[in-house]
Every structure is written in structure tokens, then in C-alpha cells.
Write a protein that holds these residues in place. Structure first.
Motif, PDB file in Angstrom:
ATOM      1  N   ALA A   8      49.080 -23.284  27.771  1.00 34.98           N
ATOM      2  CA  ALA A   8      47.683 -22.395  27.690  1.00 34.98           C
ATOM      3  C   ALA A   8      48.333 -20.899  27.249  1.00 34.98           C
ATOM      4  CB  ALA A   8      46.962 -22.337  28.920  1.00 34.98           C
ATOM      5  N   GLY A  10      47.247 -17.885  28.248  1.00 35.27           N
ATOM      6  CA  GLY A  10      47.277 -16.840  29.093  1.00 35.27           C
ATOM      7  C   GLY A  10      48.495 -16.168  29.654  1.00 35.27           C
ATOM      8  N   GLY A  28      43.272 -17.658  32.272  1.00 33.07           N
ATOM      9  CA  GLY A  28      42.553 -18.163  31.120  1.00 33.07           C
ATOM     10  C   GLY A  28      41.042 -17.885  31.355  1.00 33.07           C
ATOM     11  N   ASP A  32      38.963 -22.856  28.122  1.00 30.90           N
ATOM     12  CA  ASP A  32      40.072 -22.542  26.940  1.00 30.90           C
ATOM     13  C   ASP A  32      40.602 -23.947  26.990  1.00 30.90           C
ATOM     14  OD1 ASP A  32      39.624 -19.731  26.661  1.00 30.90           O
ATOM     15  OD2 ASP A  32      41.266 -19.167  27.950  1.00 30.90           O
TER      16      ASP A  32
END
Length: 121
Positions: A8, A10, A28, A32
Motif C-alpha cells: 500500500a 501510505g 491509507g 485504496d
């Protein structure tokens, strides 16, 4: 060696700290994309581990396993083969205080620090 990528986008909210945290938490927004950190086969989808919400487990070569928790929706099936970077889920907040991805890398049965395997961000 297995080549891992970030699952991911973030920032890291919480690091690896045995025994309390067996992985890292990545920030996140709900929805997402969560992607497979490496190529492998989906071996488990479900809510069977308290505190982790909806999770996906992927088995990789060399005894590695990755775990992706707190998802909103899961878009793969058990026993499906996935490519590195393939979307497997949508980030969520199931069984969490906020939207985030809890990500673990395990070698055999032991949790290892994902930051040792992920590329520097």
C-alpha cells in the motif's frame, strides 16, 4: 530471494515490535488498493484471527508468507495465483480504529520485520 514491494502507498503508522505487533501498519483511505507484495498463491481469506478483520494470506517461494489485514473488500479467491503488484483487496478499517493496512511477512511460522525486506520508500 523473494522480491517484495510495498502493498500500500501510505506512510508507516506503527512498526514491527514483537510480540505485540507482528507486522507494520500502513496508513491509507478506505478503498485504496492493496496489492500483493510478491507473487504467490492465496492460501486464506477470512476473519478467523481476532483483531485483524478481513484478511488475506499469500504463500510465496522459500517459505515466505505475507498477511494483509483490516481490508474492506477482498478481490481475489483462495487458491488463486497472484502476480507481484496485483490488486488483492481494498484498504479498510475492519477490526481497526482507523483505515489502515496491517502487513506481515512471515518466514515459516516466525514473523519477521517487513522493513528489512521492503524497498526503502
Amino acid at each position: 530471494a523473494v522480491d517484495f514491494i510495498w502493498p500500500a502507498k501510505g506512510k508507516v503508522l506503527a512498526g514491527f515490535a514483537e510480540p505485540r505487533s507482528k507486522g507494520i501498519d500502513i496508513d491509507g483511505k478506505v478503498g485504496d488498493p492493496v496489492v500483493a507484495s510478491a507473487a504467490g498463491r492465496v492460501t486464506y481469506i477470512g476473519t478467523g484471527i481476532p483483531g485483524l478483520g478481513k484478511l488475506v494470506v499469500i504463500k510465496h517461494d522459500n517459505g515466505f508468507i505475507t498477511v494483509y489485514a483490516h481490508n474492506k473488500d477482498i478481490v481475489v479467491k483462495e487458491q488463486q495465483n497472484v502476480a507481484r503488484g496485483q490488486k488483492i483487496a481494498e484498504l479498510g478499517s475492519t477490526d481497526a480504529d482507523r483505515p489502515k493496512l496491517h502487513f506481515q511477512i512471515r518466514k515459516g511460522s516466525a514473523a519477521v520485520d517487513p522493513m528489512r525486506y521492503l524497498p526503502a520508500s
